[in-house]
Design an enzyme around this catalytic site. Structure first.
Site, PDB file in Angstrom:
ATOM      1  N   CYS A  49     -40.256   9.958 -48.024  1.00  0.00           N
ATOM      2  CA  CYS A  49     -39.635   9.019 -47.099  1.00  0.00           C
ATOM      3  C   CYS A  49     -38.612   8.202 -47.891  1.00  0.00           C
ATOM      4  O   CYS A  49     -38.948   7.652 -48.950  1.00  0.00           O
ATOM      5  CB  CYS A  49     -40.686   8.106 -46.489  1.00  0.00           C
ATOM      6  SG  CYS A  49     -39.965   6.785 -45.474  1.00  0.00           S
ATOM      7  N   ASP A  56     -43.870  13.128 -47.364  1.00  0.00           N
ATOM      8  CA  ASP A  56     -43.841  13.705 -46.023  1.00  0.00           C
ATOM      9  C   ASP A  56     -44.106  15.198 -46.168  1.00  0.00           C
ATOM     10  O   ASP A  56     -43.659  15.824 -47.132  1.00  0.00           O
ATOM     11  CB  ASP A  56     -42.480  13.483 -45.354  1.00  0.00           C
ATOM     12  CG  ASP A  56     -42.255  12.031 -44.963  1.00  0.00           C
ATOM     13  OD1 ASP A  56     -43.203  11.398 -44.463  1.00  0.00           O
ATOM     14  OD2 ASP A  56     -41.129  11.542 -45.143  1.00  0.00           O
ATOM     15  N   HIS A  90     -36.750  13.274 -41.950  1.00  0.00           N
ATOM     16  CA  HIS A  90     -37.096  14.631 -41.524  1.00  0.00           C
ATOM     17  C   HIS A  90     -35.882  15.379 -40.979  1.00  0.00           C
ATOM     18  O   HIS A  90     -35.662  16.551 -41.297  1.00  0.00           O
ATOM     19  CB  HIS A  90     -38.176  14.600 -40.437  1.00  0.00           C
ATOM     20  CG  HIS A  90     -39.421  13.871 -40.801  1.00  0.00           C
ATOM     21  ND1 HIS A  90     -39.865  13.706 -42.090  1.00  0.00           N
ATOM     22  CD2 HIS A  90     -40.346  13.274 -40.014  1.00  0.00           C
ATOM     23  CE1 HIS A  90     -41.004  13.036 -42.085  1.00  0.00           C
ATOM     24  NE2 HIS A  90     -41.314  12.760 -40.834  1.00  0.00           N
TER      25      HIS A  90
END
Length: 150
Positions: A49, A56, A90
């Site tokens: 992150c 993540d 993401h």
């Protein structure tokens, strides 16, 4: 960086520290006149992150219909591992991978699915594609179930 002649395959290769440092190798497609699907699945993809530095995790599935080039799988593995110390959201990770492979390979079609595990109770799945699915191509489901406590 793109290479066509000095492959990492068959050589000791250091793990790149960032995606920008990673070299992706390509090799000629032995069947450039045939539409077929090649799939790479990365079931243990990790990045960081960019705000908290927390890890993540995702399942990344890359499907492509090769044009003139194939991605060499060892270089792809090293590239994907280079995200382990890389801070990005993401959406950025998923789309950046798809764009870099598209630039490298000049595929007839490419899609990437980033199936991210929940952070803060919310999974974020990211999908990107380029081109149209060739008319007579079998395009299977990516095989990752919709979120059910993945």
């Amino acid at each position: 960086m793109i290479t066509d002649t000095h492959l990492q395959l068959g050589q000791a290769s250091a793990l790149p520290q960032t995606p920008e440092e990673a070299t992706l190798d390509r090799v000629p497609n032995p069947h450039p006149d045939t539409d077929y699907l090649a799939r790479f699945t990365v079931p243990e993809f990790t990045s960081l992150c960019p705000v908290t530095g927390q890890p993540d995790f995702a399942i990344i599935v890359i499907d492509y219909v090769p044009g003139p080039w194939l991605v060499e799988s060892k270089s792809l593995k090293l590239y994907m591992h280079s995200f382990r110390n890389h801070g990005a959201f993401h959406e950025d990770c998923t789309v950046a991978i798809g764009k870099r492979l598209t630039e490298l390979l000049e595929p007839r079609y490419l899609r990437i699915g980033g199936y991210w595990y929940p952070r803060g109770g919310i999974p974020i799945d990211v999908f990107w594609q380029t081109g149209e699915v060739p008319k007579n191509l079998w395009l299977p489901d990516q095989g990752v179930a919709p979120y059910r406590a993945r």
